[in-house]
Motif scaffolding. Structure first.
Motif, PDB file in Angstrom:
ATOM      1  N   LEU A 275      36.224  32.743  36.584  1.00  0.00           N
ATOM      2  CA  LEU A 275      37.075  33.718  37.233  1.00  0.00           C
ATOM      3  C   LEU A 275      36.792  35.125  36.754  1.00  0.00           C
ATOM      4  CD1 LEU A 275      40.067  31.449  36.827  1.00  0.00           C
ATOM      5  CD2 LEU A 275      39.047  32.050  38.979  1.00  0.00           C
ATOM      6  N   PRO A 276      37.132  36.088  37.585  1.00  0.00           N
ATOM      7  CA  PRO A 276      36.904  37.475  37.197  1.00  0.00           C
ATOM      8  C   PRO A 276      37.761  37.870  36.018  1.00  0.00           C
ATOM      9  CG  PRO A 276      38.203  37.353  39.211  1.00  0.00           C
ATOM     10  CD  PRO A 276      37.725  35.972  38.909  1.00  0.00           C
TER      11      PRO A 276
ATOM     12  N   GLN B 273      44.254  36.495  32.489  1.00  0.00           N
ATOM     13  CA  GLN B 273      44.134  35.971  33.846  1.00  0.00           C
ATOM     14  C   GLN B 273      45.461  35.425  34.356  1.00  0.00           C
ATOM     15  OE1 GLN B 273      40.568  33.685  32.347  1.00  0.00           O
ATOM     16  NE2 GLN B 273      40.180  33.696  34.537  1.00  0.00           N
TER      17      GLN B 273
ATOM     18  N   ILE C  73      36.825  30.306  45.774  1.00  0.00           N
ATOM     19  CA  ILE C  73      37.442  31.423  45.062  1.00  0.00           C
ATOM     20  C   ILE C  73      36.349  32.458  44.802  1.00  0.00           C
ATOM     21  CG2 ILE C  73      38.688  32.190  43.017  1.00  0.00           C
ATOM     22  CD1 ILE C  73      39.734  29.382  42.650  1.00  0.00           C
TER      23      ILE C  73
ATOM     24  N   GLY D  81      35.633  36.399  43.449  1.00  0.00           N
ATOM     25  CA  GLY D  81      36.304  37.435  42.681  1.00  0.00           C
ATOM     26  C   GLY D  81      35.379  38.542  42.246  1.00  0.00           C
TER      27      GLY D  81
ATOM     28  N   ASN E  92      35.773  41.814  39.349  1.00  0.00           N
ATOM     29  CA  ASN E  92      36.584  42.528  38.370  1.00  0.00           C
ATOM     30  C   ASN E  92      35.813  43.748  37.903  1.00  0.00           C
ATOM     31  OD1 ASN E  92      37.496  43.093  35.417  1.00  0.00           O
ATOM     32  ND2 ASN E  92      39.146  41.885  36.309  1.00  0.00           N
TER      33      ASN E  92
ATOM     34  N   ASN F 101      41.135  44.125  39.728  1.00  0.00           N
ATOM     35  CA  ASN F 101      40.805  42.716  39.893  1.00  0.00           C
ATOM     36  C   ASN F 101      41.107  42.305  41.337  1.00  0.00           C
ATOM     37  OD1 ASN F 101      40.147  40.120  38.226  1.00  0.00           O
ATOM     38  ND2 ASN F 101      41.821  39.542  39.576  1.00  0.00           N
TER      39      ASN F 101
ATOM     40  N   GLN G 267      40.562  39.230  44.206  1.00  0.00           N
ATOM     41  CA  GLN G 267      40.210  37.818  44.374  1.00  0.00           C
ATOM     42  C   GLN G 267      40.641  37.353  45.756  1.00  0.00           C
ATOM     43  OE1 GLN G 267      40.893  34.799  41.173  1.00  0.00           O
ATOM     44  NE2 GLN G 267      42.249  33.831  42.672  1.00  0.00           N
TER      45      GLN G 267
ATOM     46  N   THR H  98      40.720  33.721  48.169  1.00  0.00           N
ATOM     47  CA  THR H  98      40.618  32.266  48.101  1.00  0.00           C
ATOM     48  C   THR H  98      40.693  31.690  49.503  1.00  0.00           C
ATOM     49  OG1 THR H  98      41.731  32.273  45.958  1.00  0.00           O
ATOM     50  CG2 THR H  98      41.611  30.171  47.119  1.00  0.00           C
TER      51      THR H  98
ATOM     52  N   THR I  87      44.195  36.736  49.882  1.00  0.00           N
ATOM     53  CA  THR I  87      43.594  37.783  49.058  1.00  0.00           C
ATOM     54  C   THR I  87      44.633  38.372  48.102  1.00  0.00           C
ATOM     55  OG1 THR I  87      42.061  38.337  50.842  1.00  0.00           O
ATOM     56  CG2 THR I  87      42.354  39.970  49.078  1.00  0.00           C
TER      57      THR I  87
END
Length: 806
Positions: free
Chosen positions: A16-17, A67, A705, A707, A709, A718, A720, A722, A746
């Motif tokens: 993940l970012p 996160q 997902i 992302g 960042n 950030n 993201q 999905t 989003t």
């Protein structure tokens, strides 16, 4: 119990970012080195040895506290589903089941993922899963009662580990690591609401570390939040009339249902402590949670059969009031003796769920009915776990043998599930010509009370061999004994990793698993007068009785004793780091589960009298609907996880960390239990397409997902998005099937830090207010137009946050 040979690198830690922007020890290591292979995970307990993710023989993801805080309105379970592609968060729409949310992993329900805190087993919740997309009846761990402010990071083992950790680890393990700092702290407050204006949320959270003795720590954390109710049902159509008075009828807003998110108040507290002494280190942690929910239901129309005009002349929305009280306390010690590292601990956890109603009546009692019920039912689950774990590294066990890490342990687990009867006025039938029982309520009668106790004894042995500098093999075996009908079992797991080159490695797993029936699946019994779903998927009023599978009533309808579920799993993965700032992993898996337990389809008379005659012979009121839990299916789950990560430096404009995560997952029914002979001519299907659909169609087959960042000095952005794949709701009759299209959701979080300590954030989840497809079974009252989607159906949500680090 830490993960055996936990080799965690940024290969999967970078799912993940923003992963390396947190303040955990893992993240700090990454900030000082531009490469991705140096991230070290601090694992708890003594089993195995610390490694990096790049060296891990099994796929592992890491979520840090930063996160979790950037997921906006989400509580802990929903936050995990937002951050990991193989997890999905089921949304409940019914008042009774709208607080505890099912979290599926690889399309398998929460009963198949073991939850640990600091490497120690977390106790289960008290309420079995029933409704929405999970009808297994298993009492899942309610991780939302752990304060988010206490979490340092979460390690997610995406692989079967039942041979190492025991029952419930068929699909993987979630290990929640609590903060360990002995100084400094964090405080924050946030405010937000849905675009609709509903769901107003206020959060307060904080944590602080203190020194304890010489080299020890005591870290205290707490959070509290209040969330307003929200509903996304439709309006009643013109066929529904609430009032006989035309003036009142014209003024009615036609809101006949207020199912959705309940009004909720919650407070969570935790501490984590460690005290080194001369030859032993003492440690302890505890969590405590309170949660009070108030859920609305169907409008009891003044023209219907549920009101009493003298009490509620304009009808009423009955309330489900649900009070959760949850705690866990653990104390242990660890040290070294004769070159062996040892860890001895004991923990006790309890979850208590009390149902009452502050606004309700039993219509059959007429004007004598109370307008509130202080006690409808109470559910309680308790668990006491004792562990002894030892581990030691040998350069060679015998002559010419490779280096080996030996880990072994013993575990005793005692658990009890209890239900307690409510006030008789809530369930008795009076003489007034109206509906019977407190409305929209689940009630426990004295004859339905249960108190089930079970002991489990287990031992494991884990051997990790470094056969060569490039080849690692781990072999684990576990024996378990249950003192009830679940009996004895042996589980085995072998996993391995081989480095093909300095940047490419393959890894694989083969193993077996075992899951004993939950005590809730074995003994929970209840009668309620809420609504149920008929063979076409229509939601209709019904008096429903859930009875144990070994009861006389269940046996008359084809039930029998529950058997344990047995599983087999295969995994094959590839890790690739083509450049210092780029990594890719791909992991395929196959999980076979035999004798999966689920709730039967609704058993009720189809107009031919067969079911009614069985009910009458058992002394049960004819017209009652019946369910019980049964070993219904053999299933096969196949899937693929792909994770990619790349960091782009932008010179004087900071850097952007790009991330991609993808999951493909498919579950098929390999065998299904036949309808028993007693129901052969009844027109009833014991486990129909509706229950098959819970396993095969209710969760997305694909999830993306994506992302980015961006960090520039004190500014962090950030972004993201999905994509949740399409889902379906199946009915016993195919004409009742419903399909729901794929959706992109989003999220955006923008933060700026002033004076190195004060951070201001604004953000939104579901920025574009995307809703699920409107394709639920038509209801004249406007019920649930979105069905049971895999994401929150309430639409867009905005928030602001102020945080201070000291």
């Amino acid at each position: 119990m830490p993960y055996p040979y936990l080799r965690l690198s940024a290969v999967t830690a970078s799912v993940l970012p923003g992963l390396f922007m947190a303040t955990t020890p893992m993240a700090e290591a990454a900030d000082t080195d531009p490469t991705l292979s140096t991230v070290t995970v601090i694992s708890t307990g003594v089993r195995g040895q610390q490694r990096t993710v790049a060296d891990s023989p099994a796929p592992i993801d890491v979520i840090n506290s930063d996160q979790l805080l950037k997921t906006g309105r989400a509580e802990l379970s929903e936050a995990i589903s937002k951050l990991l592609p193989s997890f999905n968060f089921g949304t409940n729409i019914a008042g009774y089941n709208s607080v505890t949310r099912p979290l599926s992993n690889r399309s398998l329900g929460p009963a198949y993922t073991l939850v640990l805190v600091n490497g120690k087993r977390r106790h289960n919740g008290a309420v079995g899963q029933r409704g929405s997309t999970d009808n297994s009846g298993a009492n899942a761990v309610d991780i939302d009662l752990i304060p988010v402010s206490a979490v340092d990071h979460i390690e997610v083992l995406k692989d079967s580990a039942a041979a190492q950790y025991g029952s419930d680890a068929v699909a993987g393990v979630i290990n929640i690591i609590l903060k360990r700092g002995n100084a400094g702290g964090h405080a924050e407050t946030s405010y937000g609401k849905l675009y609709s204006g509903e769901g107003e949320t206020i959060k307060l959270a904080g944590d602080e570390g203190f020194k304890l003795g010489d080299g020890g720590f005591f870290h205290l954390s707490a959070d509290a939040h209040k969330r307003g109710d929200a509903s996304w049902n439709g309006k009643a159509d013109s066929s529904v009339h609430a009032y006989t008075d035309p003036v009142k009828e014209a003024a009615w807003d036609r809101v006949a249902i207020r199912n959705g998110d309940p009004d909720l108040k919650a407070f969570n507290l935790a501490y984590n402590a460690e005290l080194p002494l001369d030859r032993v280190t003492l440690y302890s942690f505890s969590t405590y949670g309170e949660r009070d929910a108030e859920a609305y239901n169907y409008y009891r129309l003044p023209t219907g059969t549920a009101p009493v005009p003298e009490l509620f002349p304009d009808g009423y929305y009955p309330l489900n009031n649900i009070k959760d009280r949850d705690y866990q306390f653990l104390f242990g010690g660890k040290g070294e003796l004769a070159a062996w590292n040892w860890d001895l601990s004991t923990s006790y956890g309890r979850n208590n769920v009390h149902h009452f109603s502050d606004f309700n009546i039993n219509p059959s009692l007429g004007t004598a009915s109370p307008t509130k019920f202080d006690n409808l039912a109470t559910f309680r689950f308790e668990q006491w776990v004792n562990n002894l774990d030892v581990t030691r590294h040998y350069d060679s066990l015998f002559q010419f043998t490779p280096p080996v890490q030996v880990s072994a342990g013993l575990e005793h687990r005692w658990e009890r599930f209890s239900t307690f009867a409510g006030d008789p006025e809530a369930y008795i039938t009076g003489t007034y010509p109206a509906a019977s029982g407190a409305q929209a309520a689940v009630t426990i009668r004295p004859e339905d009370e249960v108190s089930l106790i079970r002991n489990n004894y287990a031992g494991y042995l884990d051997l990790g061999f470094d056969l060569t500098e490039r080849w690692f093999v781990d072999v684990a075996g576990r024996v378990e004994h249950y003192d009830d009908d679940s009996g004895n079992t042996f589980g085995l797991k072998v996993n391995s990793r081989y480095e093909l080159t300095d940047t490419v490695a393959v890894r694989g797993t083969v193993g077996t698993g075992f899951r004993a029936p939950s005590l809730t699946q074995i003994g929970y019994t209840v009668a309620d007068n809420r609504v149920a779903t008929d063979v076409n998927g229509n939601v209709v009023p019904a008096v429903t009785r859930l009875t144990p599978s070994d009861s006389n009533l269940a046996k008359a309808l084809g039930g029998d004793d529950l058997k344990p579920e047995k599983s087999r799993n295969l995994g094959l993965g590839l890790t690739w780091q083509p450049a210092p700032r780029t990594s890719v992993t791909a992991d395929a898996y196959l999980i076979d589960i035999d004798d999966r337990i689920t709730l039967t389809s609704n058993i009720y008379d189809q107009g031919n009298g067969v079911v009614n005659s069985i009910l009458a012979a058992q002394g049960v009121t004819t017209g009652t609907w019946v369910n019980y839990y049964t070993n219904a299916f053999d299933t096969r789950t196949r899937g693929l996880d792909i994770v990619g990560d790349h960091t782009t430096p932008l010179a004087g404009w900071g850097e952007v960390r790009w991330s991609l995560a993808f999951n493909w997952n498919k579950t098929t029914i390999e065998d299904v239990r036949d309808t028993p002979a007693s129901l052969a001519n009844s027109g009833v299907t014991l486990v129909g397409r509706d229950r098959e659909g819970d396993l095969t169609e209710a969760t997305p087959k694909t999830k993306w997902i994506l992302g980015a960042n961006w960090k520039l000095d004190d500014l962090a952005v950030n972004l993201q998005t999905t994509r949740y794949g399409a889902v379906k709701t199946l009915a016993v009759n195919p004409s009742g099937d419903r399909s729901f299209n794929a959706r992109w959701i989003t999220d955006l979080d923008v933060s700026y830090t002033f004076f190195d300590q004060l951070t201001v954030s604004v953000g939104g989840t579901n920025l574009f207010d995307v809703r699920p497809s409107r394709n639920a079974v038509y209801s004249s009252l406007g019920l649930a137009p979105y069905g049971n989607p895999p994401f929150y159906p309430g639409g867009g949500y905005w928030y602001t946050k102020l945080a201070y680090d000291f």
